[in-house]
Design a protein around this motif. Sequence first.
Motif, PDB file in Angstrom:
ATOM      1  N   ALA B 129      22.286 -28.558 -19.135  1.00 16.55           N
ATOM      2  CA  ALA B 129      22.297 -30.020 -19.299  1.00 16.55           C
ATOM      3  C   ALA B 129      21.035 -30.563 -19.967  1.00 16.55           C
ATOM      4  O   ALA B 129      21.097 -31.459 -20.792  1.00 16.55           O
ATOM      5  CB  ALA B 129      22.501 -30.693 -17.942  1.00 16.55           C
ATOM      6  N   GLY B 130      19.880 -30.000 -19.615  1.00 17.01           N
ATOM      7  CA  GLY B 130      18.636 -30.548 -20.138  1.00 17.01           C
ATOM      8  C   GLY B 130      18.167 -29.903 -21.442  1.00 17.01           C
ATOM      9  O   GLY B 130      17.129 -30.291 -21.983  1.00 17.01           O
ATOM     10  N   ARG B 131      18.930 -28.920 -21.933  1.00 16.44           N
ATOM     11  CA  ARG B 131      18.499 -28.196 -23.146  1.00 16.44           C
ATOM     12  C   ARG B 131      18.806 -28.986 -24.405  1.00 16.44           C
ATOM     13  O   ARG B 131      19.800 -29.690 -24.493  1.00 16.44           O
ATOM     14  CB  ARG B 131      19.235 -26.848 -23.217  1.00 16.44           C
ATOM     15  CG  ARG B 131      18.781 -25.832 -22.195  1.00 16.44           C
ATOM     16  CD  ARG B 131      17.760 -24.854 -22.763  1.00 16.44           C
ATOM     17  NE  ARG B 131      18.295 -24.012 -23.828  1.00 16.44           N
ATOM     18  CZ  ARG B 131      18.926 -22.851 -23.627  1.00 16.44           C
ATOM     19  NH1 ARG B 131      19.121 -22.414 -22.407  1.00 16.44           N
ATOM     20  NH2 ARG B 131      19.347 -22.134 -24.650  1.00 16.44           N
ATOM     21  N   PHE B 132      17.929 -28.874 -25.416  1.00 12.65           N
ATOM     22  CA  PHE B 132      18.238 -29.455 -26.720  1.00 12.65           C
ATOM     23  C   PHE B 132      19.325 -28.615 -27.388  1.00 12.65           C
ATOM     24  O   PHE B 132      19.281 -27.376 -27.327  1.00 12.65           O
ATOM     25  CB  PHE B 132      16.997 -29.484 -27.611  1.00 12.65           C
ATOM     26  CG  PHE B 132      16.063 -30.625 -27.293  1.00 12.65           C
ATOM     27  CD1 PHE B 132      16.461 -31.940 -27.506  1.00 12.65           C
ATOM     28  CD2 PHE B 132      14.789 -30.391 -26.792  1.00 12.65           C
ATOM     29  CE1 PHE B 132      15.615 -32.996 -27.229  1.00 12.65           C
ATOM     30  CE2 PHE B 132      13.936 -31.451 -26.509  1.00 12.65           C
ATOM     31  CZ  PHE B 132      14.347 -32.761 -26.733  1.00 12.65           C
ATOM     32  N   ILE B 133      20.279 -29.291 -28.064  1.00 11.77           N
ATOM     33  CA  ILE B 133      21.405 -28.533 -28.604  1.00 11.77           C
ATOM     34  C   ILE B 133      20.981 -27.588 -29.726  1.00 11.77           C
ATOM     35  O   ILE B 133      21.661 -26.618 -30.008  1.00 11.77           O
ATOM     36  CB  ILE B 133      22.568 -29.445 -29.078  1.00 11.77           C
ATOM     37  CG1 ILE B 133      22.056 -30.559 -29.968  1.00 11.77           C
ATOM     38  CG2 ILE B 133      23.334 -30.004 -27.926  1.00 11.77           C
ATOM     39  CD1 ILE B 133      23.178 -31.387 -30.545  1.00 11.77           C
ATOM     40  N   GLY B 139      28.458 -20.902 -29.487  1.00  9.89           N
ATOM     41  CA  GLY B 139      29.511 -21.108 -28.502  1.00  9.89           C
ATOM     42  C   GLY B 139      29.136 -22.165 -27.470  1.00  9.89           C
ATOM     43  O   GLY B 139      29.963 -22.987 -27.073  1.00  9.89           O
ATOM     44  N   GLN B 140      27.851 -22.150 -27.068  1.00  4.32           N
ATOM     45  CA  GLN B 140      27.400 -23.158 -26.103  1.00  4.32           C
ATOM     46  C   GLN B 140      27.473 -24.551 -26.714  1.00  4.32           C
ATOM     47  O   GLN B 140      27.883 -25.521 -26.075  1.00  4.32           O
ATOM     48  CB  GLN B 140      25.959 -22.856 -25.670  1.00  4.32           C
ATOM     49  CG  GLN B 140      25.843 -21.583 -24.844  1.00  4.32           C
ATOM     50  CD  GLN B 140      24.404 -21.148 -24.650  1.00  4.32           C
ATOM     51  OE1 GLN B 140      23.539 -21.408 -25.496  1.00  4.32           O
ATOM     52  NE2 GLN B 140      24.127 -20.488 -23.528  1.00  4.32           N
ATOM     53  N   ARG B 141      27.086 -24.641 -28.006  1.00  3.03           N
ATOM     54  CA  ARG B 141      27.126 -25.937 -28.682  1.00  3.03           C
ATOM     55  C   ARG B 141      28.569 -26.428 -28.805  1.00  3.03           C
ATOM     56  O   ARG B 141      28.856 -27.603 -28.634  1.00  3.03           O
ATOM     57  CB  ARG B 141      26.497 -25.781 -30.078  1.00  3.03           C
ATOM     58  CG  ARG B 141      26.028 -27.076 -30.650  1.00  3.03           C
ATOM     59  CD  ARG B 141      25.294 -26.885 -31.947  1.00  3.03           C
ATOM     60  NE  ARG B 141      24.342 -25.780 -31.892  1.00  3.03           N
ATOM     61  CZ  ARG B 141      23.595 -25.401 -32.915  1.00  3.03           C
ATOM     62  NH1 ARG B 141      23.691 -26.031 -34.064  1.00  3.03           N
ATOM     63  NH2 ARG B 141      22.749 -24.402 -32.803  1.00  3.03           N
ATOM     64  N   GLN B 142      29.467 -25.481 -29.090  1.00  4.57           N
ATOM     65  CA  GLN B 142      30.886 -25.815 -29.199  1.00  4.57           C
ATOM     66  C   GLN B 142      31.396 -26.416 -27.892  1.00  4.57           C
ATOM     67  O   GLN B 142      32.092 -27.423 -27.884  1.00  4.57           O
ATOM     68  CB  GLN B 142      31.671 -24.550 -29.569  1.00  4.57           C
ATOM     69  CG  GLN B 142      33.135 -24.756 -29.803  1.00  4.57           C
ATOM     70  CD  GLN B 142      33.414 -25.368 -31.174  1.00  4.57           C
ATOM     71  OE1 GLN B 142      32.519 -25.857 -31.844  1.00  4.57           O
ATOM     72  NE2 GLN B 142      34.659 -25.350 -31.559  1.00  4.57           N
ATOM     73  N   ARG B 143      30.987 -25.801 -26.771  1.00  3.42           N
ATOM     74  CA  ARG B 143      31.420 -26.322 -25.468  1.00  3.42           C
ATOM     75  C   ARG B 143      30.847 -27.708 -25.224  1.00  3.42           C
ATOM     76  O   ARG B 143      31.508 -28.577 -24.662  1.00  3.42           O
ATOM     77  CB  ARG B 143      30.998 -25.366 -24.369  1.00  3.42           C
ATOM     78  CG  ARG B 143      32.034 -24.292 -24.103  1.00  3.42           C
ATOM     79  CD  ARG B 143      31.410 -23.062 -23.496  1.00  3.42           C
ATOM     80  NE  ARG B 143      30.598 -23.359 -22.323  1.00  3.42           N
ATOM     81  CZ  ARG B 143      29.559 -22.631 -21.938  1.00  3.42           C
ATOM     82  NH1 ARG B 143      29.200 -21.586 -22.630  1.00  3.42           N
ATOM     83  NH2 ARG B 143      28.890 -22.962 -20.864  1.00  3.42           N
ATOM     84  N   LEU B 163      38.224 -22.785 -30.492  1.00 10.85           N
ATOM     85  CA  LEU B 163      37.838 -21.455 -30.002  1.00 10.85           C
ATOM     86  C   LEU B 163      36.828 -20.771 -30.919  1.00 10.85           C
ATOM     87  O   LEU B 163      36.327 -19.692 -30.590  1.00 10.85           O
ATOM     88  CB  LEU B 163      39.081 -20.561 -29.846  1.00 10.85           C
ATOM     89  CG  LEU B 163      40.188 -21.133 -28.941  1.00 10.85           C
ATOM     90  CD1 LEU B 163      41.281 -20.091 -28.713  1.00 10.85           C
ATOM     91  CD2 LEU B 163      39.624 -21.592 -27.605  1.00 10.85           C
ATOM     92  N   ASN B 164      36.518 -21.406 -32.048  1.00  7.11           N
ATOM     93  CA  ASN B 164      35.466 -20.867 -32.928  1.00  7.11           C
ATOM     94  C   ASN B 164      34.213 -20.582 -32.126  1.00  7.11           C
ATOM     95  O   ASN B 164      33.775 -21.408 -31.353  1.00  7.11           O
ATOM     96  CB  ASN B 164      35.093 -21.904 -33.998  1.00  7.11           C
ATOM     97  CG  ASN B 164      36.030 -21.825 -35.185  1.00  7.11           C
ATOM     98  OD1 ASN B 164      36.929 -20.995 -35.185  1.00  7.11           O
ATOM     99  ND2 ASN B 164      35.807 -22.684 -36.152  1.00  7.11           N
ATOM    100  N   ASN B 165      33.605 -19.454 -32.354  1.00  6.47           N
ATOM    101  CA  ASN B 165      32.322 -19.113 -31.734  1.00  6.47           C
ATOM    102  C   ASN B 165      32.399 -18.823 -30.238  1.00  6.47           C
ATOM    103  O   ASN B 165      31.384 -18.547 -29.627  1.00  6.47           O
ATOM    104  CB  ASN B 165      31.278 -20.222 -31.915  1.00  6.47           C
ATOM    105  CG  ASN B 165      30.923 -20.427 -33.370  1.00  6.47           C
ATOM    106  OD1 ASN B 165      30.800 -19.468 -34.108  1.00  6.47           O
ATOM    107  ND2 ASN B 165      30.778 -21.664 -33.771  1.00  6.47           N
TER     108      ASN B 165
END
Lengths: 313, 252
Positions: B129-133, B139-143, B163-165
Amino acid sequence: MTSAALVSPRLYGVFAASVLALFAASLVVGAGSGTAALLLPSRLPRSLAALLAGAGLAIAGLVMQTIARNRFVEPSTVGATQSAGLGILAAAVFMPEAPIVLKMAAATLTALAGTALFLGLARRLPPTQPLLLPLFGIVYSSVVGAALTFLAWQADLLQFVEIWMNGEFSGVVRGRYELLFAAALMVALAWWAADRLTVAALGPAVATGLGLDLAATRRLGVVIVAVVSALTVVVVGALPFVGLVVPAMVSRLVGDNLRASLPLVALGGAGLVLAADIAGRLVRYPYEIPVGTILGVVGALVFLWLLWRGQHG
Amino acid sequence: MIVVSNVSHRIGRAPILTDISLTLEKGGVTALIGPNGAGKSTLLSLIARLTPLQAGTITVDGLAVATTPGRTLARRLAVLPQDSAIDARLTVTELVGFGRFPHGAGRLTDADRAIVAASLQRFDLGDLAGRFIDTLSGGQRQRALVAMAHAQATDYLLLDEPLNNLDMQHARALMRTLRELADTERRTVLVVLHDINHAMAHADRVVALKDGRIAADGPPAAVAVPDVLERIFGYAMRVVDVDGDPVVLHHR
């Protein structure tokens, strides 16, 4: 939106305290004693001018970077500053007796046109090459600047162009700097539109999906950039790199959510210009070095460092 | 209900979509499949008004996408665009918070914050939650982007190749979440998919495009037929029955 809570309030405090300290120093530092006779008509306007121009330019840079979605642009590298110079030159030629507000309006109009033309042309550049935009901007600004020099030479007004394009505060006195309070208005306007500007920075697809009127937001951004550029050119002369380095450094500190970063960018710009002006008064005491020159040297070094970090960080 | 009527689209002189008409009832998961260049993404972009309509009409709950104000549509329809390259430095919480942008004027209310927290949890983003994108994996960015679209809390959710990445675990989790959103929250999901088995396993309806036209349209069982699949994708593939569900051996 939410991150105002994530950014430590202490950071805002540190920035605000630094600007206050620099402002106080700016009131007393320099040739001549700190008497009231000097303070009210000269030092106070000068310090306020530095504060307002710095905050305005840093915000203009932030807004430009947000709507162009590129960290390496600012008013003087998108032709806004040079276009403003064209407007004030036209005003000097065609209505030399006009009040400063009218000249300012002419400068704003040409700055609007120059910045809009830049954004229109820039849309054709491939977005996959982020360094192409600032390169194109530097070429574009130089072309507009060359036109300005040529026209000024024709009109025998070259020495004025020198004054407009190299900012300095020693000529700032009461009765002339008050226009700069409009820069504070532009900062407020940017704050009001902060969420929309941040959404615009997410790219056309995401911004449209969130229901943002992207074209209107871009227009608002261009107005902020043009008005601030015209103001600074007319009142104190161009101040390079403020709009580039301050937003870039604040972005590293707290990110790009304008609701959180905008106050820090405004304070940072004010502090940088105040500090550069004080340094300009001290380096060759009792003589002065124009603040534009100081900012040119310091800003260029910081910019190079940012570019290097961008490539290697 | 989304109604697409007689929509055609060209890019330059190349026809991308030819006379598409399609009705999506409210509720359920519809998968949009087809080979590269079939026009899936274009159709999704047109419905989400990311691309201006050239010919034909599209309405969402009776609102014409070409003329309805963007903000009004953004309260009914959320979209995850393909390859949304975001280089702004925002935290995951900030990004998902902007999903509430169409609903409010400025600051988040407590209700908004609760929705954002629920979206973060639903897409397994609590730890990030607190991480910069810009520090996240693809995959995390996609989510995070899907969570933002979810936080928009719209009846219609359009996703272009979500579903990319994503690794297998998160791809499965995302498809199950979409299924759940349709079943428990009555959301209408339209999703462009390349993995045909995900489409078969999780969608109620599969629409296949080929060369800008609808090549097949029906429940998974009707599309997961060797003849139909060969007509869509241009090569023969076996379909086997595993515990009553069709599985396409498209990779053999």
